[in-house]
Design an enzyme around this catalytic site. Structure first.
Site, mmCIF file in Angstrom:
data_model
loop_
_atom_site.group_PDB
_atom_site.id
_atom_site.type_symbol
_atom_site.label_atom_id
_atom_site.label_comp_id
_atom_site.label_asym_id
_atom_site.label_seq_id
_atom_site.Cartn_x
_atom_site.Cartn_y
_atom_site.Cartn_z
ATOM 1 C CG ASP A 118 55.919 60.702 20.299
ATOM 2 O OD1 ASP A 118 55.296 61.776 20.414
ATOM 3 O OD2 ASP A 118 55.793 59.765 21.101
ATOM 4 C CG ASP A 140 46.090 53.940 17.145
ATOM 5 O OD1 ASP A 140 45.094 53.348 17.605
ATOM 6 O OD2 ASP A 140 47.094 53.334 16.734
#
Length: 235
Positions: A118, A140
């Site tokens: 992340d 995404d």
């Protein structure tokens, strides 16, 4: 923000990506992950360098960041065409990381560093005003309405980026989802540190020559979806 505060903030954040692994890695890919990746990543337990350019060997003149580099084709293209620029690629999906590692190994690309997780903890660690350009290409989309809160491009992310981006730095976003484009523009409108640079529709309908296409753009074209290419300025 100190280390404990950063850890607490990250634990409260929703995951913005799906699976981490696709196919079973080959022995060579395992070797790249275990031997090469540790030499290219960052240790967030250590203090960030005062000059991020010194994190590359040899040192570079400026540093760009790509968030979610997918198959790494854009990241590698930029590294090859800008040898004096350091490229930090962030991607939690291991298949994409392997593609980047393979290019680094085969082409001896010394101006690339990778973060296989992340991006938000990394953004909290990086020095202030250390990044000259940021790319987010086809993030995404989390298309289901109940999942929209997981979309990474948000006012919260923009505030993290505002801290690490230099004044005048550029943020590039590409998406083939109209609703994502709309919510992205809404997010930018909430963060005064960023300004949309478009002056005409062509400015967001066509990408620049130094903005190579990716497999996601090609897929969108095959499936008849319009792509949006946004450029935002860190003011």
């Amino acid at each position: 923000m100190d280390r404990d505060e950063a850890k607490s903030a990250h634990s409260a954040e929703l995951r913005s990506f799906g699976r981490r692994r696709g196919r079973k890695p080959s022995p060579r890919q395992v070797h790249l992950f275990t031997e090469l990746l540790p030499r290219l990543t960052f240790d967030l337990a250590e203090p960030a360098p005062k000059a991020l350019e010194s994190a590359f060997a040899p040192a570079v003149s400026n540093v760009w960041l790509e968030i979610g580099f997918g198959g790494a084709e854009h990241l590698v293209w930029q590294a090859r065409h800008h040898p004096d620029t350091g490229l930090i690629g962030c991607e939690p999906f291991e298949d994409g990381v392997v593609k980047a590692l393979t290019a680094i190994d085969e082409d001896a690309l010394g101006n690339m560093r990778l973060w296989a997780d992340d991006v938000r903890p990394l953004l909290r660690w990086l020095p202030e005003a250390s990044i000259s350009r940021v790319f987010m290409l086809f993030p995404d989309p989390w298309p289901k309405k109940r999942h929209h809160k997981r979309r990474l491009f948000s006012p919260e992310l923009l505030r993290l980026l505002a801290r690490v981006m230099k004044p005048g730095a550029e943020l590039r976003l590409a998406t083939d989802i109209g609703d994502y484009a709309r919510t992205a523009l809404m997010a930018v409108s909430q963060v005064p540190e960023f300004r949309w640079t478009a002056e005409s529709p062509q400015d967001w309908r066509q990408r620049l020559e130094d903005w190579p296409g990716t497999r996601y753009e090609a897929k969108a074209g095959r499936e008849g979806r319009r792509c949006y290419f946004f450029r935002f300025l860190r003011v």
